[in-house]
Design a protein around this motif. Sequence first.
Motif, short mmCIF file in Angstrom:
data_model
loop_
_atom_site.label_atom_id
_atom_site.label_comp_id
_atom_site.label_asym_id
_atom_site.label_seq_id
_atom_site.Cartn_x
_atom_site.Cartn_y
_atom_site.Cartn_z
N GLU A 194 0.83 -1.20 0.00
CA GLU A 194 0.00 0.00 0.00
C GLU A 194 0.87 1.26 0.00
OE1 GLU A 194 -3.38 0.52 -0.16
OE2 GLU A 194 -3.57 -1.63 -0.56
N SER A 195 1.93 1.24 0.80
CA SER A 195 2.83 2.40 0.85
C SER A 195 3.49 2.65 -0.51
CB SER A 195 3.92 2.19 1.91
OG SER A 195 3.35 2.14 3.19
N VAL A 196 3.97 1.58 -1.14
CA VAL A 196 4.61 1.72 -2.46
C VAL A 196 3.60 2.24 -3.47
CG1 VAL A 196 5.66 0.43 -4.36
CG2 VAL A 196 6.39 0.01 -2.01
N LYS A 197 2.41 1.70 -3.43
CA LYS A 197 1.35 2.15 -4.36
C LYS A 197 1.06 3.64 -4.16
CE LYS A 197 -3.56 1.69 -4.84
NZ LYS A 197 -4.75 1.08 -4.28
N ASN A 198 0.95 4.08 -2.91
CA ASN A 198 0.66 5.49 -2.63
C ASN A 198 1.81 6.39 -3.07
OD1 ASN A 198 -1.86 4.86 -1.58
ND2 ASN A 198 -1.11 4.74 0.53
N MET A 199 3.05 5.94 -2.84
CA MET A 199 4.20 6.74 -3.28
C MET A 199 4.25 6.83 -4.80
SD MET A 199 7.35 5.91 -0.66
CE MET A 199 7.41 4.18 -1.01
N ALA A 200 3.95 5.75 -5.49
CA ALA A 200 3.96 5.76 -6.95
C ALA A 200 2.88 6.70 -7.47
CB ALA A 200 3.75 4.35 -7.49
N GLN A 201 1.71 6.65 -6.86
CA GLN A 201 0.61 7.54 -7.29
C GLN A 201 1.00 8.99 -7.05
OE1 GLN A 201 -2.29 6.59 -8.93
NE2 GLN A 201 -2.33 8.80 -9.28
N GLY A 202 1.66 9.25 -5.91
CA GLY A 202 2.13 10.60 -5.62
C GLY A 202 3.15 11.07 -6.65
N ALA A 203 4.03 10.19 -7.08
CA ALA A 203 5.03 10.54 -8.09
C ALA A 203 4.36 10.83 -9.43
CB ALA A 203 6.04 9.40 -8.25
N VAL A 204 3.38 10.01 -9.79
CA VAL A 204 2.65 10.23 -11.05
C VAL A 204 1.94 11.58 -11.00
CG1 VAL A 204 0.68 9.45 -12.44
CG2 VAL A 204 2.38 7.80 -11.62
N ASP A 205 1.29 11.87 -9.89
CA ASP A 205 0.59 13.16 -9.75
C ASP A 205 1.57 14.32 -9.81
OD1 ASP A 205 -1.82 11.82 -9.51
OD2 ASP A 205 -1.91 11.97 -7.32
N GLY A 206 2.75 14.15 -9.21
CA GLY A 206 3.77 15.21 -9.26
C GLY A 206 4.23 15.47 -10.68
N VAL A 207 4.46 14.42 -11.46
CA VAL A 207 4.88 14.58 -12.85
C VAL A 207 3.77 15.26 -13.65
CG1 VAL A 207 5.43 13.34 -14.98
CG2 VAL A 207 6.52 12.67 -12.82
N LYS A 208 2.53 14.84 -13.44
CA LYS A 208 1.40 15.46 -14.15
C LYS A 208 1.30 16.93 -13.81
CE LYS A 208 -1.65 11.46 -14.73
NZ LYS A 208 -2.96 10.89 -14.33
N ASN A 209 1.47 17.26 -12.53
CA ASN A 209 1.41 18.67 -12.13
C ASN A 209 2.53 19.47 -12.79
OD1 ASN A 209 -0.83 18.35 -10.50
ND2 ASN A 209 0.37 18.02 -8.64
N THR A 210 3.72 18.89 -12.85
CA THR A 210 4.86 19.58 -13.46
C THR A 210 4.60 19.83 -14.94
OG1 THR A 210 6.37 18.56 -11.90
CG2 THR A 210 7.34 19.43 -13.92
N LEU A 211 4.01 18.85 -15.61
CA LEU A 211 3.75 18.99 -17.03
C LEU A 211 2.46 19.75 -17.32
CD1 LEU A 211 4.71 15.38 -18.21
CD2 LEU A 211 6.08 17.48 -18.39
N GLY A 212 1.69 20.00 -16.28
CA GLY A 212 0.44 20.76 -16.44
C GLY A 212 -0.69 19.92 -17.03
N ILE A 213 -0.62 18.62 -16.88
CA ILE A 213 -1.71 17.79 -17.41
C ILE A 213 -2.56 17.18 -16.32
CG2 ILE A 213 -0.53 17.22 -19.57
CD1 ILE A 213 0.35 14.60 -18.33
N ASN A 214 -2.46 17.72 -15.12
CA ASN A 214 -3.21 17.16 -14.01
C ASN A 214 -4.40 18.05 -13.66
OD1 ASN A 214 -3.80 15.24 -12.10
ND2 ASN A 214 -2.54 16.20 -10.51
N GLU A 215 -4.96 18.68 -14.64
CA GLU A 215 -6.09 19.57 -14.39
C GLU A 215 -7.34 18.74 -14.14
OE1 GLU A 215 -6.41 22.26 -17.64
OE2 GLU A 215 -4.35 22.87 -17.47
N LYS A 216 -8.04 19.11 -13.11
CA LYS A 216 -9.28 18.39 -12.82
C LYS A 216 -10.42 19.10 -13.50
CE LYS A 216 -7.53 16.51 -8.65
NZ LYS A 216 -7.78 15.92 -7.42
N LYS A 217 -11.24 18.32 -14.15
CA LYS A 217 -12.33 18.93 -14.90
C LYS A 217 -13.62 18.80 -14.17
CE LYS A 217 -10.08 18.13 -19.22
NZ LYS A 217 -10.12 17.54 -20.49
#
Length: 89
Positions: free
Chosen positions: A66-89
Amino acid sequence: MSNLQQSYNAGQTKGQAHEKAEQWTESAKETAHSARDKTANAAQSTKESAQHGQQQASGFIQQTGESVKNMAQGAVDGVKNTLGINEKK
């Protein structure tokens, strides 16, 4: 000593030897039963201990997953935020 007395003494000695042999046999049986019971108790205790350890290991692995899964999701969200593709509609 007469033959009758010698026969009596021999019979008495044989009876005493037989009685001693029976006592030793009974003592050996009791020792074997005690050893069997102790072995069975030790085996049961070992089994219970192993099951408990297995349950603890399973819980630890689940928590780690569970911890690894949460860290991976956090990393994916961080990359999306950096690239500007994590906009919630």
